[in-house]
Design an enzyme around this catalytic site. Structure first.
Site, PDB file in Angstrom:
ATOM      1  N   HIS A 181       0.820  -1.231   0.000  1.00 38.52           N
ATOM      2  CA  HIS A 181       0.000   0.000   0.000  1.00 38.52           C
ATOM      3  C   HIS A 181       0.851   1.277   0.000  1.00 38.52           C
ATOM      4  O   HIS A 181       0.318   2.381  -0.162  1.00 38.52           O
ATOM      5  CB  HIS A 181      -1.022  -0.030   1.152  1.00 38.52           C
ATOM      6  CG  HIS A 181      -0.514   0.420   2.484  1.00 38.52           C
ATOM      7  ND1 HIS A 181      -0.167  -0.445   3.498  1.00 38.52           N
ATOM      8  CD2 HIS A 181      -0.292   1.659   2.973  1.00 38.52           C
ATOM      9  CE1 HIS A 181       0.230   0.241   4.544  1.00 38.52           C
ATOM     10  NE2 HIS A 181       0.166   1.516   4.248  1.00 38.52           N
ATOM     11  N   ASP A 235      -0.635  -7.367   1.555  1.00 36.01           N
ATOM     12  CA  ASP A 235       0.025  -6.056   1.630  1.00 36.01           C
ATOM     13  C   ASP A 235       1.538  -6.262   1.762  1.00 36.01           C
ATOM     14  O   ASP A 235       2.113  -6.132   2.843  1.00 36.01           O
ATOM     15  CB  ASP A 235      -0.540  -5.278   2.838  1.00 36.01           C
ATOM     16  CG  ASP A 235      -0.132  -3.817   2.810  1.00 36.01           C
ATOM     17  OD1 ASP A 235       0.394  -3.364   1.771  1.00 36.01           O
ATOM     18  OD2 ASP A 235      -0.352  -3.130   3.827  1.00 36.01           O
ATOM     19  N   GLY A 334       2.856   6.164   8.728  1.00 32.15           N
ATOM     20  CA  GLY A 334       4.276   6.434   8.453  1.00 32.15           C
ATOM     21  C   GLY A 334       5.159   5.279   8.866  1.00 32.15           C
ATOM     22  O   GLY A 334       6.299   5.175   8.451  1.00 32.15           O
ATOM     23  N   SER A 336       4.177   2.202   8.347  1.00 30.82           N
ATOM     24  CA  SER A 336       3.827   1.136   7.396  1.00 30.82           C
ATOM     25  C   SER A 336       5.011   0.647   6.604  1.00 30.82           C
ATOM     26  O   SER A 336       5.888   1.439   6.243  1.00 30.82           O
ATOM     27  CB  SER A 336       2.833   1.668   6.366  1.00 30.82           C
ATOM     28  OG  SER A 336       1.589   1.752   6.935  1.00 30.82           O
TER      29      SER A 336
END
Ligand code: 4AZ
Length: 398
Positions: A181, A235, A334, A336
């Protein structure tokens, strides 16, 4: 007996004459006769006496019962007597004396002995040297503590132009594992605009000695990540990195690879792991953390995650949940793409990629992570590195 009494009286008298000559001063180390051993070097100009957690340092001589070398050090300035990565001092925590690193502005930290990166292939991590670090974490993402690149040497900072995008993890010298993502344009992403930094302690600062900078030569976003569904299934993404002369990451104290666990490897519910990132560090705040932070999170059972905290539609078999003690520590925007690593027999294994969660550090809303151990084959297929994805460093059952 008389003799002992006389010796005692004599040393008492000596002590008092000395003490009246040179009154006890807490914040200075100059004594008439005995010098403080900490003050022989250049470093002694440093007058910082606050630690990274904001505590005020205690005078060094408060340790003199345990370590007589600090007997004559009546000041509380940060020093580095044992060549740690940065100056430290003693503070009191819950009635105990503990060592803590000092809040030294970054430019004042002396470079460590880390040699500047070279292109010598023997200086690259392999599948059998992954997951090691020279430094254990200092002890805070949301909650947690400030970290250093040496305690999370696998963390990568991904930038698009000048803007910070996401975290990532170095899993092999040329490969970063991160979240799909982070690349909303999917396959159409223009890789040229991206760069990856390893060994970075602070987002807004550059340390040329420790940092390694790379371009992205390849981006592989999981083919089944659905950008329209917004369900965060699969993801996961891979970035191939190389510097301007075509080299990949060089092993230093600040840059190391994390190990991959074997396919489908599990850890028990309640097991504590570490997350790290440069993301938001205040609930609802807009500020990105300037410094790398890390926190401890506990693995939550799949059953509780799918039935109690979220639903089976939200959390599927490619995800797992983890949360900090009392819900106070968590990943946030942030963070991620960054690592959730777990220590198994002194080696750090990448079990999760920071993916999503409802809000941050909120009771009953755990953080959700991509389950890396479902993707060994996918990683092997795209990197061509089966030795790295076999999880051979993971302790085998007899
Ligand atoms: C994010 O937006 C994000 N609290 C990452 C993790 C969590 C929430 C949001 C988990 O990148």
């Amino acid at each position: 007996m008389k003799c002992i009494l006389r010796i005692l009286l004599l040393s008492c008298a000596l002590y008092f004459t000395e003490a009246t000559k040179s009154p006890r001063k807490i914040y200075t180390s100059t004594r008439v006769k005995d010098k403080c051993i900490l003050d022989g070097s250049e470093e002694s100009k440093n007058k910082v006496s606050v630690t990274v957690s904001g505590r005020i340092c205690l005078p060094w001589n408060s340790l003199s019962r345990k370590n007589s070398s600090f007997r004559n050090c009546f000041h509380n300035y940060c020093r580095n007597p044992d060549n740690k990565i940065q100056p430290w001092c003693i503070v009191r925590k819950r009635n105990r004396y503990v060592q803590e690193y000092c809040d030294i502005p970054h430019r004042e930290i002396k470079p460590t002995t880390t040699s500047p990166p070279t292109s010598d292939p023997s200086k690259q991590d392999t599948e059998s040297t992954c997951g090691e670090r020279r430094l254990k974490p200092l002890t805070k993402i949301i909650g947690g503590s400030r970290s250093t690149d040496e305690s999370q040497p696998w963390i990568a900072a991904i930038f698009k132009g000048e803007g910070f995008v996401c975290g990532g993890t170095l899993i092999a010298p040329c490969w970063i594992l991160t979240a799909a993502h982070c690349f909303p344009d999917g396959k159409k992403t223009r890789m040229m605009r991206y760069s990856v930094y390893l060994g970075k302690n602070a987002i807004n600062e550059t340390d040329n000695v420790k940092e390694q900078q790379f371009n992205v030569s390849k981006l592989v976003v999981h083919e089944n990540y659905d950008y329209t569904a917004e369900d965060f299934n699969n993801d996961i993404a891979l970035l191939r990195i190389e510097d301007s002369s075509g080299q990949c990451a060089v092993r230093t104290d600040s840059v190391r690879t994390a190990c991959l666990p074997p396919f489908q490897q599990m850890l028990p519910t309640g097991f504590y792991c570490e997350i790290a990132g440069y993301g938001r560090h205040q609930k609802g705040g807009f500020e990105y953390s300037r410094y790398l932070k890390q926190a401890q999170v506990r693995l939550i059972s799949q059953n509780a995650c799918q039935n109690k905290y979220y639903s089976k539609d939200e959390v599927n078999k490619n995800m797992f949940c983890a949360a900090g003690r009392d819900w106070e520590e968590d990943a946030c925007q942030g963070d991620s793409g960054g690592p959730l690593v777990c220590e198994v027999q002194n080696t750090m294994f990448l079990f999760g990629v920071i993916s999503w969660g409802k809000e941050c550090a909120k009771r009953s809303n755990p953080g959700v992570y991509t389950k890396v151990t479902n993707y060994n084959n996918w990683i092997s297929l795209h990197t061509g590195l089966p030795k790295y994805t076999a999880g051979s460093r993971y302790p085998q059952k007899d």
